[in-house]
Design a protein around this motif. Structure first.
Motif, short mmCIF file in Angstrom:
data_model
loop_
_atom_site.label_atom_id
_atom_site.label_comp_id
_atom_site.label_asym_id
_atom_site.label_seq_id
_atom_site.Cartn_x
_atom_site.Cartn_y
_atom_site.Cartn_z
N ILE A 40 4.51 7.65 2.40
CA ILE A 40 3.38 7.49 1.49
C ILE A 40 3.64 6.32 0.53
O ILE A 40 2.77 5.50 0.29
N GLY A 41 4.87 6.25 0.02
CA GLY A 41 5.23 5.13 -0.86
C GLY A 41 5.13 3.79 -0.15
O GLY A 41 4.67 2.80 -0.72
N ALA A 42 5.55 3.75 1.11
CA ALA A 42 5.47 2.51 1.88
C ALA A 42 4.01 2.07 2.06
O ALA A 42 3.70 0.88 1.93
N VAL A 43 3.13 3.02 2.33
CA VAL A 43 1.71 2.69 2.49
C VAL A 43 1.13 2.19 1.17
O VAL A 43 0.39 1.19 1.13
N VAL A 44 1.47 2.86 0.08
CA VAL A 44 0.96 2.44 -1.23
C VAL A 44 1.45 1.05 -1.59
O VAL A 44 0.68 0.20 -2.04
N ILE A 45 2.74 0.80 -1.37
CA ILE A 45 3.29 -0.53 -1.69
C ILE A 45 2.66 -1.59 -0.79
O ILE A 45 2.27 -2.67 -1.27
N HIS A 46 2.52 -1.29 0.49
CA HIS A 46 1.94 -2.27 1.41
C HIS A 46 0.49 -2.56 1.06
O HIS A 46 0.08 -3.72 0.92
N GLY A 48 -1.27 -1.65 -1.67
CA GLY A 48 -1.60 -1.91 -3.06
C GLY A 48 -0.97 -3.14 -3.64
O GLY A 48 -1.48 -3.71 -4.61
N ILE A 49 0.15 -3.59 -3.06
CA ILE A 49 0.87 -4.74 -3.63
C ILE A 49 0.98 -5.88 -2.63
O ILE A 49 0.54 -7.00 -2.90
N LEU A 50 1.58 -5.59 -1.48
CA LEU A 50 1.87 -6.68 -0.54
C LEU A 50 0.62 -7.31 0.06
O LEU A 50 0.50 -8.53 0.09
N SER A 51 -0.29 -6.50 0.53
CA SER A 51 -1.49 -7.07 1.16
C SER A 51 -2.33 -7.89 0.17
O SER A 51 -2.72 -9.02 0.50
N PRO A 52 -2.62 -7.39 -1.03
CA PRO A 52 -3.35 -8.24 -1.97
C PRO A 52 -2.58 -9.51 -2.34
O PRO A 52 -3.19 -10.58 -2.52
N ALA A 53 -1.26 -9.42 -2.43
CA ALA A 53 -0.48 -10.62 -2.75
C ALA A 53 -0.57 -11.65 -1.62
O ALA A 53 -0.71 -12.85 -1.88
N VAL A 54 -0.51 -11.19 -0.38
CA VAL A 54 -0.62 -12.10 0.76
C VAL A 54 -2.00 -12.75 0.79
O VAL A 54 -2.12 -13.96 1.02
#
Length: 141
Positions: A40-46, A48-54
């Motif tokens: 769940i944490g991996a999905v949230v980080i991906h 919520g953080i990584l995809s918008p940053a990319v």
């Protein structure tokens, strides 16, 4: 092509079911909860953080870097991001285990810096090769 897709899908489903069976029969309940929290944490980080940053970096590059150079810069950023994602947890876990048991005794910061420099140099080299191949005598004048 259709038979190939069906066989790949069947193999994927069977492997997934086998993995789920192994998890449910060989892993304790507490470990399964930890695994679920981690996923769940991996999905949230991906998401919520990584995809918008990319997306933000891609938008910025699209508006500031020429298309010919952009693909090499984006390639470097993807490779560098993947190397960083692998190295950061190792850097954070350094010195958490006894020396006799630990495999984390390397200087991951220095190694990451070296790998990023090599990836950047390779990207620049590939870009320079492309520019050199596209340059004609008329362009040089």
């Amino acid at each position: 092509m259709r038979a190939w897709r069906i066989s790949l899908a069947t193999a994927g489903i069977l492997l997934g079911l086998y993995g789920a069976f192994r998890l449910l029969t060989n892993v304790g309940f507490v470990e399964l909860l930890v695994l679920a929290a981690w996923l769940i944490g991996a999905v949230v980080i991906h998401d919520g953080i990584l995809s918008p940053a990319v997306v933000a970096v891609g938008w910025f590059l699209a508006s500031t870097v020429r298309p010919r150079a952009r693909r090499y810069l984006q390639g470097f950023l993807v490779v560098g991001g993947l190397m960083t994602v692998i190295a950061v947890p190792l850097m954070l876990r350094k010195d958490t285990q006894p020396v006799s048991k630990a495999m984390l005794q390397q200087s991951y910061g220095a190694n990451l810096t070296l790998l990023l420099a090599l990836a950047a140099a390779l990207s620049l080299l590939l870009y320079a090769i492309r520019v050199a191949r596209r340059t004609t005598p008329a362009d040089a004048a």
